[in-house]
Design an enzyme around this catalytic site. Structure first.
Site, PDB file in Angstrom:
ATOM      1  N   TRP A   1     -66.452 107.507 -67.131  1.00 67.09           N
ATOM      2  CA  TRP A   1     -66.747 107.706 -65.747  1.00 67.09           C
ATOM      3  C   TRP A   1     -66.847 108.828 -65.813  1.00 67.09           C
ATOM      4  O   TRP A   1     -68.465 109.771 -65.257  1.00 67.09           O
ATOM      5  CB  TRP A   1     -65.712 106.821 -64.839  1.00 67.09           C
TER       6      TRP A   1
ATOM      7  N   ARG B   1     -68.151 111.326 -67.585  1.00 67.28           N
ATOM      8  CA  ARG B   1     -69.139 112.049 -67.865  1.00 67.28           C
ATOM      9  C   ARG B   1     -69.866 112.498 -67.015  1.00 67.28           C
ATOM     10  O   ARG B   1     -70.828 112.757 -66.667  1.00 67.28           O
ATOM     11  CB  ARG B   1     -69.283 111.016 -69.213  1.00 67.28           C
ATOM     12  N   HIS B   2     -69.743 111.261 -65.372  1.00 64.03           N
ATOM     13  CA  HIS B   2     -71.182 111.401 -64.445  1.00 64.03           C
ATOM     14  C   HIS B   2     -70.414 112.800 -64.291  1.00 64.03           C
ATOM     15  O   HIS B   2     -69.708 112.865 -62.952  1.00 64.03           O
ATOM     16  CB  HIS B   2     -71.244 110.108 -64.104  1.00 64.03           C
TER      17      HIS B   2
ATOM     18  N   GLU C   1     -57.992 114.519 -59.607  1.00 62.87           N
ATOM     19  CA  GLU C   1     -57.157 113.087 -60.344  1.00 62.87           C
ATOM     20  C   GLU C   1     -55.542 113.343 -60.668  1.00 62.87           C
ATOM     21  O   GLU C   1     -54.410 114.679 -60.659  1.00 62.87           O
ATOM     22  CB  GLU C   1     -57.447 113.051 -61.514  1.00 62.87           C
TER      23      GLU C   1
ATOM     24  N   SER D   1     -52.039 114.304 -62.152  1.00 63.71           N
ATOM     25  CA  SER D   1     -51.461 115.037 -63.679  1.00 63.71           C
ATOM     26  C   SER D   1     -50.786 113.792 -64.160  1.00 63.71           C
ATOM     27  O   SER D   1     -49.543 114.863 -63.403  1.00 63.71           O
ATOM     28  CB  SER D   1     -51.139 116.302 -63.188  1.00 63.71           C
TER      29      SER D   1
ATOM     30  N   ARG E   1     -48.865 115.833 -66.013  1.00 63.01           N
ATOM     31  CA  ARG E   1     -47.730 117.577 -65.836  1.00 63.01           C
ATOM     32  C   ARG E   1     -46.792 117.020 -64.796  1.00 63.01           C
ATOM     33  O   ARG E   1     -45.457 117.709 -64.988  1.00 63.01           O
ATOM     34  CB  ARG E   1     -49.065 118.548 -65.920  1.00 63.01           C
TER      35      ARG E   1
ATOM     36  N   ARG F   1     -46.363 112.909 -72.361  1.00 63.26           N
ATOM     37  CA  ARG F   1     -47.626 112.637 -72.211  1.00 63.26           C
ATOM     38  C   ARG F   1     -48.624 112.423 -73.042  1.00 63.26           C
ATOM     39  O   ARG F   1     -49.078 111.324 -73.181  1.00 63.26           O
ATOM     40  CB  ARG F   1     -48.172 113.416 -71.229  1.00 63.26           C
TER      41      ARG F   1
ATOM     42  N   LEU G   1     -75.130 110.001 -52.369  1.00 59.96           N
ATOM     43  CA  LEU G   1     -75.356 108.159 -52.525  1.00 59.96           C
ATOM     44  C   LEU G   1     -76.338 108.119 -53.710  1.00 59.96           C
ATOM     45  O   LEU G   1     -76.035 107.284 -54.507  1.00 59.96           O
ATOM     46  CB  LEU G   1     -76.341 107.688 -51.310  1.00 59.96           C
TER      47      LEU G   1
ATOM     48  N   ARG H   1     -74.612 102.476 -65.704  1.00 60.48           N
ATOM     49  CA  ARG H   1     -73.258 101.519 -65.948  1.00 60.48           C
ATOM     50  C   ARG H   1     -73.662 100.067 -65.890  1.00 60.48           C
ATOM     51  O   ARG H   1     -72.860  99.879 -66.166  1.00 60.48           O
ATOM     52  CB  ARG H   1     -72.374 102.375 -65.259  1.00 60.48           C
TER      53      ARG H   1
HETATM   54  C1  LIG Z   1     -74.677 102.948 -72.381  1.00 61.25           C
HETATM   55  C2  LIG Z   1     -74.727 104.586 -72.276  1.00 61.25           C
HETATM   56  C3  LIG Z   1     -73.959 104.548 -73.865  1.00 61.25           C
HETATM   57  C4  LIG Z   1     -73.218 106.460 -74.211  1.00 61.25           C
HETATM   58  N1  LIG Z   1     -72.903 106.242 -75.521  1.00 61.25           N
HETATM   59  C5  LIG Z   1     -72.505 107.717 -75.906  1.00 61.25           C
HETATM   60  C6  LIG Z   1     -72.271 108.567 -76.491  1.00 61.25           C
HETATM   61  O1  LIG Z   1     -72.458 107.962 -77.468  1.00 61.25           O
HETATM   62  N2  LIG Z   1     -72.206 110.094 -76.785  1.00 61.25           N
HETATM   63  C7  LIG Z   1     -71.634 110.416 -76.096  1.00 61.25           C
HETATM   64  O2  LIG Z   1     -71.480 111.919 -75.979  1.00 61.25           O
HETATM   65  N3  LIG Z   1     -72.234 109.928 -74.308  1.00 61.25           N
HETATM   66  C8  LIG Z   1     -73.126 109.051 -74.501  1.00 61.25           C
HETATM   67  N4  LIG Z   1     -73.229 108.516 -73.124  1.00 61.25           N
HETATM   68  C9  LIG Z   1     -72.773 109.233 -72.091  1.00 61.25           C
HETATM   69  C10 LIG Z   1     -73.977 109.462 -71.574  1.00 61.25           C
HETATM   70  O3  LIG Z   1     -74.518 111.003 -72.427  1.00 61.25           O
HETATM   71  C11 LIG Z   1     -74.442 110.600 -70.370  1.00 61.25           C
HETATM   72  O4  LIG Z   1     -73.138 111.685 -70.467  1.00 61.25           O
HETATM   73  C12 LIG Z   1     -73.691 109.638 -68.912  1.00 61.25           C
HETATM   74  O5  LIG Z   1     -74.437 108.566 -69.165  1.00 61.25           O
HETATM   75  C13 LIG Z   1     -73.598 110.763 -67.809  1.00 61.25           C
HETATM   76  O6  LIG Z   1     -75.701 111.161 -67.576  1.00 61.25           O
HETATM   77  P1  LIG Z   1     -76.055 111.418 -66.540  1.00 61.25           P
HETATM   78  O7  LIG Z   1     -76.960 111.408 -66.858  1.00 61.25           O
HETATM   79  O8  LIG Z   1     -75.410 110.865 -64.698  1.00 61.25           O
HETATM   80  O9  LIG Z   1     -74.991 113.091 -66.698  1.00 61.25           O
HETATM   81  P2  LIG Z   1     -75.193 113.700 -64.920  1.00 61.25           P
HETATM   82  O10 LIG Z   1     -74.032 115.445 -65.840  1.00 61.25           O
HETATM   83  O11 LIG Z   1     -74.047 113.801 -64.082  1.00 61.25           O
HETATM   84  O12 LIG Z   1     -76.531 114.147 -64.933  1.00 61.25           O
HETATM   85  C14 LIG Z   1     -77.211 114.194 -64.061  1.00 61.25           C
HETATM   86  C15 LIG Z   1     -78.178 114.187 -64.435  1.00 61.25           C
HETATM   87  O13 LIG Z   1     -78.281 115.790 -64.413  1.00 61.25           O
HETATM   88  C16 LIG Z   1     -78.840 116.668 -64.869  1.00 61.25           C
HETATM   89  N5  LIG Z   1     -78.846 117.127 -66.079  1.00 61.25           N
HETATM   90  C17 LIG Z   1     -77.506 117.961 -66.043  1.00 61.25           C
HETATM   91  N6  LIG Z   1     -76.833 117.998 -66.914  1.00 61.25           N
HETATM   92  C18 LIG Z   1     -77.767 119.197 -67.100  1.00 61.25           C
HETATM   93  C19 LIG Z   1     -78.193 120.417 -67.763  1.00 61.25           C
HETATM   94  N7  LIG Z   1     -77.360 120.798 -68.420  1.00 61.25           N
HETATM   95  N8  LIG Z   1     -79.867 120.192 -67.901  1.00 61.25           N
HETATM   96  C20 LIG Z   1     -80.715 120.131 -67.707  1.00 61.25           C
HETATM   97  N9  LIG Z   1     -80.434 118.768 -66.560  1.00 61.25           N
HETATM   98  C21 LIG Z   1     -79.166 118.977 -66.612  1.00 61.25           C
HETATM   99  C22 LIG Z   1     -80.390 115.281 -65.733  1.00 61.25           C
HETATM  100  O14 LIG Z   1     -81.262 114.842 -65.644  1.00 61.25           O
HETATM  101  C23 LIG Z   1     -79.186 114.472 -65.582  1.00 61.25           C
HETATM  102  O15 LIG Z   1     -79.616 112.992 -66.208  1.00 61.25           O
HETATM  103  C24 LIG Z   1     -73.268 107.064 -73.139  1.00 61.25           C
HETATM  104  C25 LIG Z   1     -73.579 106.586 -71.704  1.00 61.25           C
HETATM  105  C26 LIG Z   1     -74.686 105.048 -71.030  1.00 61.25           C
HETATM  106  C27 LIG Z   1     -74.635 105.108 -70.094  1.00 61.25           C
END
Ligand SMILES: Cc1cc2nc3c(=O)[nH]c(=O)nc-3n(C[C@H](O)[C@H](O)[C@H](O)COP(=O)(O)OP(=O)(O)OC[C@H]3O[C@@H](n4cnc5c(N)ncnc54)[C@H](O)[C@@H]3O)c2cc1C
Length: 218
Positions: A78, A80-81, A89, A91, A93, A158, A175, A185
């Site tokens: 989660w 990663r977005h 979050e 903690s 700690r 922990r 949004l 997701r």
């Molecule tokens: C089914 C699935 C499998 C996955 N498997 C893996 C895996 O094996 N390993 C792994 O590491 N991750 C994995 N991910 C995570 C994936 O790589 C993304 O990190 C995650 O989906 C968040 O993406 P996001 O585009 O919403 O990221 P956000 O960081 O929220 O970015 C949103 C948007 O902003 C822009 N942006 C963000 N940063 C930059 C930048 N530096 N330069 C230019 N534009 C930018 C892009 O348009 C991006 O799409 C997976 C995700 C999914 C859905």
């Protein structure tokens, strides 16, 4: 429990909503020094046009706040977005209360055809493995308690806690950011557990932003 949201610990609680479909419309209409007071058919068409043509900034203005509680292995995905999200979050700690763990009662089988993902079927010896999982979880609990008893600092103790431990956080995002997260997701390739959380967020937002949400989710 067969899914994180099937228990009483998991949480997707909508805390606050700033804006509605009109917020999106008026963010777009300011370009022409215009404003709508009631959402009409023309406004609905405008929202659909914006979403379809990737004019995304008007969808940044509505902001939504959730309290979420999920196992660490789901939160790890989660979090990663990042773009458009703010999070705070709990903690470990500071907090050293007994941790809550997710122990599923049904364990999905590995799919030999897929690098990631799982089959819908449950492993043959499910009950025995679930029982061993519960034992291992209990052991982690006991070790954590022992470390604290021995005056090990919570921030060090922990490290023994498993990825099945629940974490809780407050998250505010636009949004558009939630629509992006949900699109990614809710994909069948996403892990089943994170799909369930995305579904719950989706259910909460489609009522609050009926036109925009449908337009963004395609
Ligand atoms: C089914 C699935 C499998 C996955 N498997 C893996 C895996 O094996 N390993 C792994 O590491 N991750 C994995 N991910 C995570 C994936 O790589 C993304 O990190 C995650 O989906 C968040 O993406 P996001 O585009 O919403 O990221 P956000 O960081 O929220 O970015 C949103 C948007 O902003 C822009 N942006 C963000 N940063 C930059 C930048 N530096 N330069 C230019 N534009 C930018 C892009 O348009 C991006 O799409 C997976 C995700 C999914 C859905």
């Amino acid at each position: 429990m067969s899914s994180p949201l099937g228990d009483s610990i998991s949480k997707v609680e909508l805390l606050d909503v700033m804006g509605d479909d009109l917020t999106v419309v008026n963010a777009a209409r300011v370009s022409f020094a215009k404003e709508s007071t009631v959402l009409d058919e023309k406004d609905e068409k405008l929202i659909k046009y914006l979403a379809k043509n990737n004019h995304i900034t008007p969808f940044f203005h509505p902001q939504v706040r959730f309290r979420l509680k999920m196992p660490i292995f789901v939160a790890r995905e989660w979090f990663r977005h990042t773009i458009g999200f703010a999070r705070n979050e709990v903690s470990r700690r500071y907090v050293d209360s007994p941790p809550e763990m997710y122990v599923p009662q049904e364990l999905r089988e590995r799919d030999p055809k897929l690098k990631q993902g799982s089959k819908e079927t449950i492993v043959g010896n499910n009950d025995e493995i679930v029982s061993r999982l519960a034992d291992a979880t209990k052991l982690a609990h006991e070790c954590y308690a022992m470390l604290l008893d021995q005056q090990v600092a919570p921030e060090v103790a922990r490290m023994i806690l498993p990825q099945s431990m629940y974490t809780e956080f407050i998250e505010t995002a636009s949004l558009y950011a939630y629509a992006r997260l949900c699109r990614l997701r809710l994909d069948p390739h996403a892990q089943r557990e994170i799909q369930l959380y995305a579904e719950a967020v989706c259910d909460a937002l489609k009522d609050k932003f009926p036109v925009s949400w449908t337009a963004l989710m395609g």
